[in-house]
Design an enzyme around this catalytic site. Structure first.
Site, short mmCIF file in Angstrom:
data_model
loop_
_atom_site.label_atom_id
_atom_site.label_comp_id
_atom_site.label_asym_id
_atom_site.label_seq_id
_atom_site.Cartn_x
_atom_site.Cartn_y
_atom_site.Cartn_z
N ASP A 132 0.76 -0.95 -0.02
CA ASP A 132 0.43 -0.18 -0.02
C ASP A 132 1.25 1.50 0.25
O ASP A 132 2.09 1.29 0.88
CB ASP A 132 -0.88 0.16 1.12
CG ASP A 132 -2.13 -1.29 1.38
OD1 ASP A 132 -2.88 -1.43 -0.02
OD2 ASP A 132 -2.04 -1.51 2.19
N ASP A 157 -7.19 -1.31 -4.70
CA ASP A 157 -7.87 -1.17 -3.37
C ASP A 157 -8.81 -0.10 -3.96
O ASP A 157 -10.38 -0.05 -3.78
CB ASP A 157 -7.05 -0.96 -2.31
CG ASP A 157 -6.68 -1.39 -1.60
OD1 ASP A 157 -6.99 -3.07 -1.67
OD2 ASP A 157 -5.66 -1.28 -0.85
#
Length: 194
Positions: A132, A157
């Site tokens: 991330d 995401d």
């Protein structure tokens, strides 16, 4: 070229481009940032390197292997749903684009889970961590602590989240209609009288 072929190519192109962008950004962050390193791009947008075992935004509900297998099964089922949708229901383009983004997001995170542990040498196949890097500290309190938005996430995401929101806002009927089992022998009701 038939409409079915055009729609199939559109879905394939969106998935390919989104996964390529997601993986390019993840590999760049993974190879150029130290774990936990963060750099502000603006006061409200930072790039950083965080890894997680869980789902979107670091949520953890299942074991790592179960989550990876679950993602693979969901992508397979969604791929089958899109195939049937294109062949039998003549879906709207926006709905197909949204579904393609969901598949792309799931595939982007599957690549991390399946391969990153082995490629980067910290775990075996199927036990990799999701990279991330997108952080948006939008609202702070008087002490400077971030109140909103704390989670760090990735492009995959974002694809999933945006697509789900778009479907809920604009394509709920398309989703309902495609999942509804219609009896061909049942009399058709007049929608004007309902």
């Amino acid at each position: 070229m038939t409409k079915t072929v055009k729609q199939s190519l559109l879905v394939g192109a969106i998935v390919l481009v989104a996964v390529a962008l997601d993986q390019t950004l993840k590999i760049y962050i993974r190879t150029h940032y130290a774990l936990g390193e963060a750099h502000p791009i603006t006061s409200w947008f930072w790039l950083c390197f965080v890894e997680n075992d869980g789902m979107a935004f670091g949520i953890e509900w299942f074991s790592k292997l179960a989550l990876t297998l679950f993602r693979i099964i969901v992508v397979g089922l969604l791929g089958w749903y899109i195939y049937v949708l294109i062949r039998k229901h003549n879906p709207r383009t926006g709905y197909l684009v949204s579904l393609a983004l969901i598949i792309a997001g799931a595939l982007g995170n599957i690549v991390d889970c399946v391969a990153y542990g082995k490629i980067f040498g910290y775990a075996g196949w199927m036990y990799g961590k999701v990279v991330d890097m997108l952080y948006f500290p939008l609202i702070h309190n008087s002490a400077g602590e971030v109140l909103f938005f704390r989670p760090v996430f990735n492009l995959a995401d974002s694809c999933i989240t945006c697509a789900v929101i778009i479907i809920l806002l604009f394509y709920r009927r398309d989703l309902n209609d495609s999942l509804e089992k219609k009896d061909k022998n049942a009399p058709q009701s007049d929608s004007k009288t309902e």
